[in-house]
Design a protein around this motif. Structure first.
Motif, PDB file in Angstrom:
ATOM      1  N   ILE A  88       7.924  -8.912  -4.723  1.00  0.00           N
ATOM      2  CA  ILE A  88       7.705  -9.078  -6.153  1.00  0.00           C
ATOM      3  C   ILE A  88       6.689  -8.087  -6.699  1.00  0.00           C
ATOM      4  CG2 ILE A  88       6.830 -10.701  -7.906  1.00  0.00           C
ATOM      5  CD1 ILE A  88       9.523 -11.531  -6.816  1.00  0.00           C
ATOM      6  N   LEU A  89       5.650  -7.882  -5.968  1.00  0.00           N
ATOM      7  CA  LEU A  89       4.494  -7.182  -6.497  1.00  0.00           C
ATOM      8  C   LEU A  89       4.059  -6.112  -5.520  1.00  0.00           C
ATOM      9  CD1 LEU A  89       2.139  -7.370  -8.647  1.00  0.00           C
ATOM     10  CD2 LEU A  89       1.078  -8.978  -7.094  1.00  0.00           C
ATOM     11  N   GLU A  90       3.740  -4.928  -6.032  1.00  0.00           N
ATOM     12  CA  GLU A  90       3.245  -3.872  -5.173  1.00  0.00           C
ATOM     13  C   GLU A  90       1.971  -3.309  -5.767  1.00  0.00           C
ATOM     14  OE1 GLU A  90       4.577   0.299  -3.051  1.00  0.00           O
ATOM     15  OE2 GLU A  90       6.004  -0.760  -4.296  1.00  0.00           O
ATOM     16  N   LYS A  91       0.935  -3.253  -4.965  1.00  0.00           N
ATOM     17  CA  LYS A  91      -0.345  -2.674  -5.370  1.00  0.00           C
ATOM     18  C   LYS A  91      -0.493  -1.383  -4.576  1.00  0.00           C
ATOM     19  CE  LYS A  91      -5.235  -3.920  -5.842  1.00  0.00           C
ATOM     20  NZ  LYS A  91      -5.806  -2.644  -5.573  1.00  0.00           N
ATOM     21  N   PRO A  92      -0.390  -0.229  -5.252  1.00  0.00           N
ATOM     22  CA  PRO A  92      -0.499   1.040  -4.525  1.00  0.00           C
ATOM     23  C   PRO A  92      -1.924   1.285  -4.048  1.00  0.00           C
ATOM     24  CG  PRO A  92      -0.351   1.429  -6.877  1.00  0.00           C
ATOM     25  CD  PRO A  92      -0.209  -0.053  -6.667  1.00  0.00           C
ATOM     26  N   PHE A  93      -2.068   2.252  -3.161  1.00  0.00           N
ATOM     27  CA  PHE A  93      -3.404   2.579  -2.668  1.00  0.00           C
ATOM     28  C   PHE A  93      -4.241   3.190  -3.788  1.00  0.00           C
ATOM     29  CE2 PHE A  93      -3.014   7.165  -2.426  1.00  0.00           C
ATOM     30  CZ  PHE A  93      -1.648   7.368  -2.302  1.00  0.00           C
ATOM     31  N   GLU A  94      -5.543   3.086  -3.643  1.00  0.00           N
ATOM     32  CA  GLU A  94      -6.492   3.582  -4.637  1.00  0.00           C
ATOM     33  C   GLU A  94      -6.798   5.057  -4.381  1.00  0.00           C
ATOM     34  OE1 GLU A  94      -7.832   1.780  -7.124  1.00  0.00           O
ATOM     35  OE2 GLU A  94      -6.819  -0.055  -6.531  1.00  0.00           O
ATOM     36  N   GLU A  95      -7.002   5.820  -5.459  1.00  0.00           N
ATOM     37  CA  GLU A  95      -7.352   7.231  -5.315  1.00  0.00           C
ATOM     38  C   GLU A  95      -8.720   7.411  -4.667  1.00  0.00           C
ATOM     39  OE1 GLU A  95      -6.859   9.494  -8.884  1.00  0.00           O
ATOM     40  OE2 GLU A  95      -4.947   8.520  -9.306  1.00  0.00           O
ATOM     41  N   LYS A  96      -9.669   6.547  -5.010  1.00  0.00           N
ATOM     42  CA  LYS A  96     -11.023   6.632  -4.444  1.00  0.00           C
ATOM     43  C   LYS A  96     -11.144   5.658  -3.269  1.00  0.00           C
ATOM     44  CE  LYS A  96     -12.991   7.640  -8.961  1.00  0.00           C
ATOM     45  NZ  LYS A  96     -13.882   7.166 -10.005  1.00  0.00           N
ATOM     46  N   ALA A  97     -10.138   5.640  -2.426  1.00  0.00           N
ATOM     47  CA  ALA A  97     -10.011   4.625  -1.385  1.00  0.00           C
ATOM     48  C   ALA A  97     -11.190   4.557  -0.426  1.00  0.00           C
ATOM     49  CB  ALA A  97      -8.723   4.841  -0.600  1.00  0.00           C
ATOM     50  N   ASN A  98     -11.807   5.686  -0.121  1.00  0.00           N
ATOM     51  CA  ASN A  98     -12.886   5.653   0.856  1.00  0.00           C
ATOM     52  C   ASN A  98     -14.133   4.941   0.334  1.00  0.00           C
ATOM     53  OD1 ASN A  98     -13.348   7.704  -0.966  1.00  0.00           O
ATOM     54  ND2 ASN A  98     -14.218   9.099   0.540  1.00  0.00           N
ATOM     55  N   GLN A  99     -14.200   4.645  -0.947  1.00  0.00           N
ATOM     56  CA  GLN A  99     -15.352   3.953  -1.522  1.00  0.00           C
ATOM     57  C   GLN A  99     -15.143   2.445  -1.636  1.00  0.00           C
ATOM     58  OE1 GLN A  99     -16.247   5.626  -5.339  1.00  0.00           O
ATOM     59  NE2 GLN A  99     -16.483   7.690  -4.554  1.00  0.00           N
ATOM     60  N   PHE A 100     -13.915   1.987  -1.483  1.00  0.00           N
ATOM     61  CA  PHE A 100     -13.592   0.602  -1.786  1.00  0.00           C
ATOM     62  C   PHE A 100     -12.871  -0.118  -0.644  1.00  0.00           C
ATOM     63  CE2 PHE A 100     -13.679   2.836  -5.848  1.00  0.00           C
ATOM     64  CZ  PHE A 100     -14.601   2.076  -6.542  1.00  0.00           C
ATOM     65  N   THR A 101     -13.004  -1.446  -0.665  1.00  0.00           N
ATOM     66  CA  THR A 101     -12.269  -2.333   0.237  1.00  0.00           C
ATOM     67  C   THR A 101     -11.514  -3.331  -0.618  1.00  0.00           C
ATOM     68  OG1 THR A 101     -13.915  -2.122   1.995  1.00  0.00           O
ATOM     69  CG2 THR A 101     -12.538  -4.097   2.043  1.00  0.00           C
TER      70      THR A 101
END
Length: 160
Positions: A88-101
């Motif tokens: 149903i739902l897709e959350k793509p990866f974040e551009e600033k991924a190395n800063q966030f969990t």
């Protein structure tokens, strides 16, 4: 606790009374859910760009301080029951991924699942928290055994 380098799964994440309070509030007819572009899905945003934008941020009362103090984005999803399981739902990866969990918190138990990248699959179990890198995409399915499933996403800053 189920853990590897890509994800960590913690059951009984917060105290049971806090879990019951969250469940009660989110099931009130007066709780403001908003329709999304995803099929049979409603949402409520708690935090955006590190700022609280909802009067319901106290739902996070039982969460660890280090997470609450560093929230960048937080959103609830209510996904309605369907006759068969579908993505149903897709959350793509974040551009600033190395800063966030990413933290995925299950408000209720049902047969819906979360797929993290192509690495892991988790059943929706009440009061379970899944932590994963924001480098990974997250996919959610609906449920068939309950009227709906409620998921809380939190993206919080872990590095400068």
């Amino acid at each position: 606790m189920k853990e590897n380098k890509i994800y960590k799964c913690i059951n009984n994440f917060i105290e049971n009374d806090k879990t019951r309070k969250i469940n009660h509030i989110l099931n009130l007819p007066s709780f403001p859910w908003y329709k999304t572009s995803y099929k049979n899905t409603f949402t409520h945003i708690l935090f955006q760009d590190g700022n609280p934008i909802s009067s319901f941020v106290d739902l996070l009362e039982g969460f660890p301080e280090q997470i609450k103090e560093n929230i960048f984005f937080s959103q609830l999803f209510l996904i309605s029951k369907k006759d068969k399981i579908e993505k149903i739902l897709e959350k793509p990866f974040e551009e600033k991924a190395n800063q966030f969990t990413n933290l995925i918190y299950y408000v209720n138990s049902c047969d819906g699942e979360t797929l993290i990248g192509s690495v892991a699959k988790f059943k929706s179990v009440q009061n379970r928290a899944i932590f994963c890198s924001s480098h990974l995409s997250i996919n959610e399915t609906n449920c068939t055994d309950e009227d709906f499933r409620i998921i809380l996403y939190i993206t919080y800053k872990t590095h400068d």
